[in-house]
Design a protein around this motif. Sequence first.
Motif, PDB file in Angstrom:
ATOM      1  N   ASP A  27      16.373 -49.896 -92.721  1.00  0.00           N
ATOM      2  CA  ASP A  27      16.752 -48.557 -93.186  1.00  0.00           C
ATOM      3  C   ASP A  27      16.788 -48.496 -94.719  1.00  0.00           C
ATOM      4  O   ASP A  27      16.870 -49.522 -95.405  1.00  0.00           O
ATOM      5  CB  ASP A  27      18.060 -48.083 -92.565  1.00  0.00           C
ATOM      6  CG  ASP A  27      17.924 -47.825 -91.063  1.00  0.00           C
ATOM      7  OD1 ASP A  27      16.790 -47.564 -90.613  1.00  0.00           O
ATOM      8  OD2 ASP A  27      18.931 -47.869 -90.343  1.00  0.00           O
ATOM      9  N   ASN A  60      11.721 -43.895 -97.215  1.00  0.00           N
ATOM     10  CA  ASN A  60      10.454 -44.442 -96.704  1.00  0.00           C
ATOM     11  C   ASN A  60       9.270 -44.187 -97.623  1.00  0.00           C
ATOM     12  O   ASN A  60       8.474 -45.085 -97.895  1.00  0.00           O
ATOM     13  CB  ASN A  60      10.134 -43.837 -95.334  1.00  0.00           C
ATOM     14  CG  ASN A  60      10.868 -44.517 -94.184  1.00  0.00           C
ATOM     15  OD1 ASN A  60      11.824 -45.261 -94.399  1.00  0.00           O
ATOM     16  ND2 ASN A  60      10.437 -44.239 -92.967  1.00  0.00           N
ATOM     17  N   GLY A 120      22.271 -50.003 -86.162  1.00  0.00           N
ATOM     18  CA  GLY A 120      21.867 -48.640 -86.481  1.00  0.00           C
ATOM     19  C   GLY A 120      22.973 -47.672 -86.093  1.00  0.00           C
ATOM     20  O   GLY A 120      24.157 -48.041 -86.044  1.00  0.00           O
ATOM     21  N   HIS A 160      18.617 -42.507 -92.932  1.00  0.00           N
ATOM     22  CA  HIS A 160      18.141 -43.867 -92.674  1.00  0.00           C
ATOM     23  C   HIS A 160      16.674 -44.042 -93.056  1.00  0.00           C
ATOM     24  O   HIS A 160      16.207 -45.168 -93.201  1.00  0.00           O
ATOM     25  CB  HIS A 160      18.313 -44.216 -91.196  1.00  0.00           C
ATOM     26  CG  HIS A 160      19.734 -44.274 -90.752  1.00  0.00           C
ATOM     27  ND1 HIS A 160      20.415 -45.447 -90.514  1.00  0.00           N
ATOM     28  CD2 HIS A 160      20.625 -43.275 -90.502  1.00  0.00           C
ATOM     29  CE1 HIS A 160      21.668 -45.163 -90.143  1.00  0.00           C
ATOM     30  NE2 HIS A 160      21.802 -43.860 -90.131  1.00  0.00           N
ATOM     31  N   THR A 161      15.951 -42.933 -93.211  1.00  0.00           N
ATOM     32  CA  THR A 161      14.514 -42.993 -93.486  1.00  0.00           C
ATOM     33  C   THR A 161      14.116 -42.255 -94.765  1.00  0.00           C
ATOM     34  O   THR A 161      12.927 -42.196 -95.099  1.00  0.00           O
ATOM     35  CB  THR A 161      13.708 -42.384 -92.319  1.00  0.00           C
ATOM     36  OG1 THR A 161      14.040 -40.980 -92.202  1.00  0.00           O
ATOM     37  CG2 THR A 161      14.027 -43.078 -91.001  1.00  0.00           C
ATOM     38  N   ASN A 176      12.957 -49.087 -89.608  1.00  0.00           N
ATOM     39  CA  ASN A 176      13.817 -47.918 -89.379  1.00  0.00           C
ATOM     40  C   ASN A 176      14.479 -48.020 -88.021  1.00  0.00           C
ATOM     41  O   ASN A 176      13.803 -48.190 -87.002  1.00  0.00           O
ATOM     42  CB  ASN A 176      13.020 -46.617 -89.428  1.00  0.00           C
ATOM     43  CG  ASN A 176      12.502 -46.265 -90.802  1.00  0.00           C
ATOM     44  OD1 ASN A 176      11.456 -45.641 -90.929  1.00  0.00           O
ATOM     45  ND2 ASN A 176      13.220 -46.636 -91.854  1.00  0.00           N
ATOM     46  N   THR A 177      15.800 -47.894 -87.985  1.00  0.00           N
ATOM     47  CA  THR A 177      16.507 -47.955 -86.702  1.00  0.00           C
ATOM     48  C   THR A 177      16.375 -46.663 -85.898  1.00  0.00           C
ATOM     49  O   THR A 177      16.537 -46.675 -84.683  1.00  0.00           O
ATOM     50  CB  THR A 177      18.003 -48.247 -86.906  1.00  0.00           C
ATOM     51  OG1 THR A 177      18.587 -47.207 -87.713  1.00  0.00           O
ATOM     52  CG2 THR A 177      18.212 -49.601 -87.567  1.00  0.00           C
ATOM     53  N   ILE A 202      22.263 -50.564 -95.010  1.00  0.00           N
ATOM     54  CA  ILE A 202      20.968 -51.241 -95.151  1.00  0.00           C
ATOM     55  C   ILE A 202      21.139 -52.736 -94.924  1.00  0.00           C
ATOM     56  O   ILE A 202      21.986 -53.379 -95.551  1.00  0.00           O
ATOM     57  CB  ILE A 202      20.384 -51.005 -96.554  1.00  0.00           C
ATOM     58  CG1 ILE A 202      20.123 -49.515 -96.774  1.00  0.00           C
ATOM     59  CG2 ILE A 202      19.099 -51.815 -96.755  1.00  0.00           C
ATOM     60  CD1 ILE A 202      19.707 -49.173 -98.196  1.00  0.00           C
TER      61      ILE A 202
END
Length: 301
Positions: A67, A105, A191, A101-102, A94-95, A54
């Motif tokens: 992220d 969210n 990313g 990575h998400t 978000n990459t 992150i």
Amino acid sequence: MKKITTTALASSLLVWAITGTQVFAHAGQKKEVQIKTQQLTEGIYVLFGQGGNIGLSVGEDGAYIIDDQFAPLTEKIDAAIDAITKEPVKYVINTHWHGDHTGGNENFGKQGSTIVAHDNVYKRMSTRQEMKAFNRIVEAAPKMAQPQVTYQKEMSLKLNNDKMRIIHVANAHTDGDSLVFFEQDNVLHMGDCYFNIGYPFIDIGSGGSISGYISALEKGLMLANEETQIIPGHGPMATKQQMSAYVAMLKDIRNQVAELKAEGKSLEEVVAAKPSAKYDEKNGKAFIKPAQIVTAIYKSL
């Protein structure tokens, strides 16, 4: 901003579950995970935990992150950010669409964060996806978890006395990858277009390809100079020299696989030829094994 020299932290954890075949662990995180913070410049940090690294920017305009790892870790991520600033997270960039990575969210969205990503991230997160590489079905993300702001080629956020460029690199790790470059702070978040733990995962089912992956790395090298601090998707902080060597390795393996394929060799024959052999000791012990990177390259050529 002035660069702050700190001791490099250990590689972030990339966790995989085994269910007949290896699959992306998008759930079931362990309680003992700790979020470790490394300060890079006066206003830029990197957070290591479980999942994608992150990036964090703090300053007079508030806080925003690149992220957000897995949903069960949001509370710990919030605590780590609170130790740096009491400002709420205004933006999450978000990459790409993968859950490590998400996954946070929805939690950040409920806190008022605006989710930003490439158009293709929205397309994949808003529809049912099949990850053939892991024999998994990923259902559409809740609406709150889906990006609210999307872009096609490039966009920028001028916050915290810096210009953060968000740049699309096509058909690399996926079809929706973004590189994020802080121009004034000279920090580059790659990313999953850079795995600083070994061979990369090229998600062919999500539009990824070896040639696009190499092009993404070359774009990163164009943005960087010898002083740039590079945040990989997974693994410890890196330098331009390290990333350049990574590109050279992937080019070498791709060229060897391409030559064998041009000779009419089958996938099984190419894997048996071990075109990655001289790099396997260093790069073949993480998640992606030698046969898997050769297979991905062969299929994406």
